[in-house]
Design a protein around this motif. Structure first.
Motif, PDB file in Angstrom:
ATOM      1  N   HIS A  83       0.822  -1.209  -0.014  1.00 46.00           N
ATOM      2  CA  HIS A  83       0.130  -0.127  -0.079  1.00 46.00           C
ATOM      3  C   HIS A  83       0.924   1.148  -0.031  1.00 46.00           C
ATOM      4  N   TYR A  84       0.470   2.289  -0.701  1.00 47.38           N
ATOM      5  CA  TYR A  84       1.074   3.495  -0.960  1.00 47.38           C
ATOM      6  C   TYR A  84       0.356   4.742  -0.247  1.00 47.38           C
ATOM      7  N   ALA A  85       1.163   5.352   0.527  1.00 46.80           N
ATOM      8  CA  ALA A  85       0.452   6.595   1.318  1.00 46.80           C
ATOM      9  C   ALA A  85       0.519   7.857   0.091  1.00 46.80           C
ATOM     10  N   VAL A  86      -0.465   8.089  -0.520  1.00 49.34           N
ATOM     11  CA  VAL A  86      -0.469   9.126  -1.555  1.00 49.34           C
ATOM     12  C   VAL A  86      -1.024  10.472  -0.922  1.00 49.34           C
ATOM     13  N   ALA A  87      -0.100  11.374  -0.839  1.00 50.84           N
ATOM     14  CA  ALA A  87      -0.099  12.914  -0.171  1.00 50.84           C
ATOM     15  C   ALA A  87      -0.467  13.807  -1.291  1.00 50.84           C
ATOM     16  N   CYS A  88      -1.648  14.446  -1.288  1.00 49.41           N
ATOM     17  CA  CYS A  88      -2.220  15.250  -2.345  1.00 49.41           C
ATOM     18  C   CYS A  88      -2.286  16.628  -1.544  1.00 49.41           C
ATOM     19  N   GLU A  89      -2.135  17.730  -2.187  1.00 52.75           N
ATOM     20  CA  GLU A  89      -2.677  19.180  -1.999  1.00 52.75           C
ATOM     21  C   GLU A  89      -3.241  19.674  -3.263  1.00 52.75           C
ATOM     22  N   LEU A  90      -4.241  20.423  -2.743  1.00 54.32           N
ATOM     23  CA  LEU A  90      -4.884  21.447  -3.733  1.00 54.32           C
ATOM     24  C   LEU A  90      -4.385  22.622  -3.533  1.00 54.32           C
ATOM     25  N   ARG A 105      -3.249   3.744  -0.909  1.00 56.16           N
ATOM     26  CA  ARG A 105      -3.896   3.004  -2.134  1.00 56.16           C
ATOM     27  C   ARG A 105      -2.856   2.010  -2.521  1.00 56.16           C
ATOM     28  N   THR A 106      -3.241   0.936  -3.202  1.00 57.14           N
ATOM     29  CA  THR A 106      -2.522  -0.294  -3.766  1.00 57.14           C
ATOM     30  C   THR A 106      -2.245   0.225  -5.119  1.00 57.14           C
ATOM     31  N   LEU A 107      -1.212  -0.430  -5.835  1.00 61.91           N
ATOM     32  CA  LEU A 107      -0.872  -0.234  -7.259  1.00 61.91           C
ATOM     33  C   LEU A 107      -2.056  -0.488  -8.389  1.00 61.91           C
ATOM     34  N   ALA A 108      -3.080  -1.385  -7.903  1.00 63.63           N
ATOM     35  CA  ALA A 108      -4.010  -1.371  -8.796  1.00 63.63           C
ATOM     36  C   ALA A 108      -4.949  -0.286  -8.651  1.00 63.63           C
ATOM     37  N   HIS A 109      -5.130   0.440  -7.513  1.00 56.67           N
ATOM     38  CA  HIS A 109      -6.014   1.769  -7.327  1.00 56.67           C
ATOM     39  C   HIS A 109      -5.146   2.673  -8.114  1.00 56.67           C
ATOM     40  N   LEU A 110      -4.003   2.862  -7.869  1.00 57.41           N
ATOM     41  CA  LEU A 110      -3.068   3.992  -8.663  1.00 57.41           C
ATOM     42  C   LEU A 110      -3.346   3.862 -10.158  1.00 57.41           C
ATOM     43  N   ARG A 111      -3.126   2.572 -10.660  1.00 63.93           N
ATOM     44  CA  ARG A 111      -3.607   2.373 -11.921  1.00 63.93           C
ATOM     45  C   ARG A 111      -4.936   2.673 -12.571  1.00 63.93           C
ATOM     46  N   GLY A 113      -7.562   4.403 -10.770  1.00 61.59           N
ATOM     47  CA  GLY A 113      -7.908   5.641 -10.532  1.00 61.59           C
ATOM     48  C   GLY A 113      -6.938   6.717 -10.981  1.00 61.59           C
ATOM     49  N   LEU A 114      -5.857   6.648 -11.331  1.00 60.42           N
ATOM     50  CA  LEU A 114      -5.068   7.866 -11.560  1.00 60.42           C
ATOM     51  C   LEU A 114      -4.405   7.511 -13.228  1.00 60.42           C
ATOM     52  N   HIS A 115      -3.348   6.631 -13.491  1.00 61.06           N
ATOM     53  CA  HIS A 115      -2.882   6.303 -14.592  1.00 61.06           C
ATOM     54  C   HIS A 115      -3.919   6.204 -15.656  1.00 61.06           C
ATOM     55  N   ASP A 116      -4.822   5.198 -15.883  1.00 66.65           N
ATOM     56  CA  ASP A 116      -5.433   4.935 -16.875  1.00 66.65           C
ATOM     57  C   ASP A 116      -6.476   5.996 -17.379  1.00 66.65           C
ATOM     58  N   VAL A 118      -5.856   9.368 -16.858  1.00 62.35           N
ATOM     59  CA  VAL A 118      -4.784  10.356 -17.304  1.00 62.35           C
ATOM     60  C   VAL A 118      -4.129   9.993 -18.872  1.00 62.35           C
ATOM     61  N   LYS A 119      -4.031   8.731 -18.829  1.00 62.26           N
ATOM     62  CA  LYS A 119      -3.545   8.197 -20.252  1.00 62.26           C
ATOM     63  C   LYS A 119      -4.693   8.345 -21.211  1.00 62.26           C
ATOM     64  N   ALA A 120      -5.929   7.899 -20.797  1.00 58.87           N
ATOM     65  CA  ALA A 120      -7.333   8.342 -21.648  1.00 58.87           C
ATOM     66  C   ALA A 120      -7.475   9.767 -22.186  1.00 58.87           C
ATOM     67  N   ALA A 121      -7.115  10.498 -21.001  1.00 59.60           N
ATOM     68  CA  ALA A 121      -7.446  11.887 -21.317  1.00 59.60           C
ATOM     69  C   ALA A 121      -6.640  12.635 -22.207  1.00 59.60           C
ATOM     70  N   LEU A 122      -5.138  12.062 -22.167  1.00 60.94           N
ATOM     71  CA  LEU A 122      -3.995  12.723 -22.928  1.00 60.94           C
ATOM     72  C   LEU A 122      -4.086  12.115 -24.314  1.00 60.94           C
ATOM     73  N   GLY A 123      -4.767  10.924 -24.541  1.00 61.45           N
ATOM     74  CA  GLY A 123      -4.749  10.330 -25.821  1.00 61.45           C
ATOM     75  C   GLY A 123      -3.192  10.231 -26.311  1.00 61.45           C
ATOM     76  N   ALA A 124      -3.089  10.722 -27.490  1.00 63.27           N
ATOM     77  CA  ALA A 124      -1.674  10.654 -28.434  1.00 63.27           C
ATOM     78  C   ALA A 124      -0.859  11.492 -27.645  1.00 63.27           C
ATOM     79  N   ASP A 125      -1.225  12.532 -26.696  1.00 63.36           N
ATOM     80  CA  ASP A 125      -0.105  13.278 -26.156  1.00 63.36           C
ATOM     81  C   ASP A 125       0.358  12.764 -24.906  1.00 63.36           C
TER      82      ASP A 125
END
Length: 133
Positions: A83-90, A105-111, A113-116, A118-125
């Motif tokens: 499990h990873y402690a993910v510290a966030c600040e707005l 979060r686990t690595l599965a959560h990070l993939r 809830g965050l990676h996938d 972001v990758k979809a939103a950025l597309g080719a970029d």
């Protein structure tokens, strides 16, 4: 769309103390998993609550944009999973912290809830920003 998050009060903890690692891991998975995806109509009102001028889930109303700072200051094994402690600040447009939180979060959560997303939103970029990582 993701399934709704189940409500979990402290009184519903399935373990007496943190020495019950499988029970702790199970509780975290049920109660602290990836939050449900917001409907498009929910995004702008939620961001407005924190003073962020969003027109919708993809468009800001102002030129000065808020920021998000994230780091992973710690990690550890829990219930046989890392499990990873993910510290966030707005941050406001000047870079001052408005709100901060830490989530486990686990690595599965990070993939999922965050990676996938972001990758979809950025597309080719995506490769231009993260090709070397």
């Amino acid at each position: 769309a993701r399934t709704p998050r189940r409500r979990c009060a402290a009184r519903s903890l399935p373990f007496a103390d943190l020495s019950d690692w499988p029970g702790t891991a199970s509780f975290l998975e049920r109660c602290h998993g990836i939050p449900r995806e917001l409907d498009a109509a929910e995004v702008a009102p939620l961001l407005a609550t924190w003073g962020f001028p969003a027109a919708d889930g993809a468009t800001w109303k102002a030129e000065e944009l808020p920021g998000l700072r994230a780091s992973i200051p710690a990690h550890g094994e829990l219930g046989g999973q890392r499990h990873y402690a993910v510290a966030c600040e707005l941050l406001d447009p000047e870079g001052d912290r408005i709100f901060s939180w830490v989530g486990m979060r686990t690595l599965a959560h990070l993939r999922a809830g965050l990676h996938d997303p972001v990758k979809a939103a950025l597309g080719a970029d995506y490769a231009a920003h993260f090709g070397d990582t």
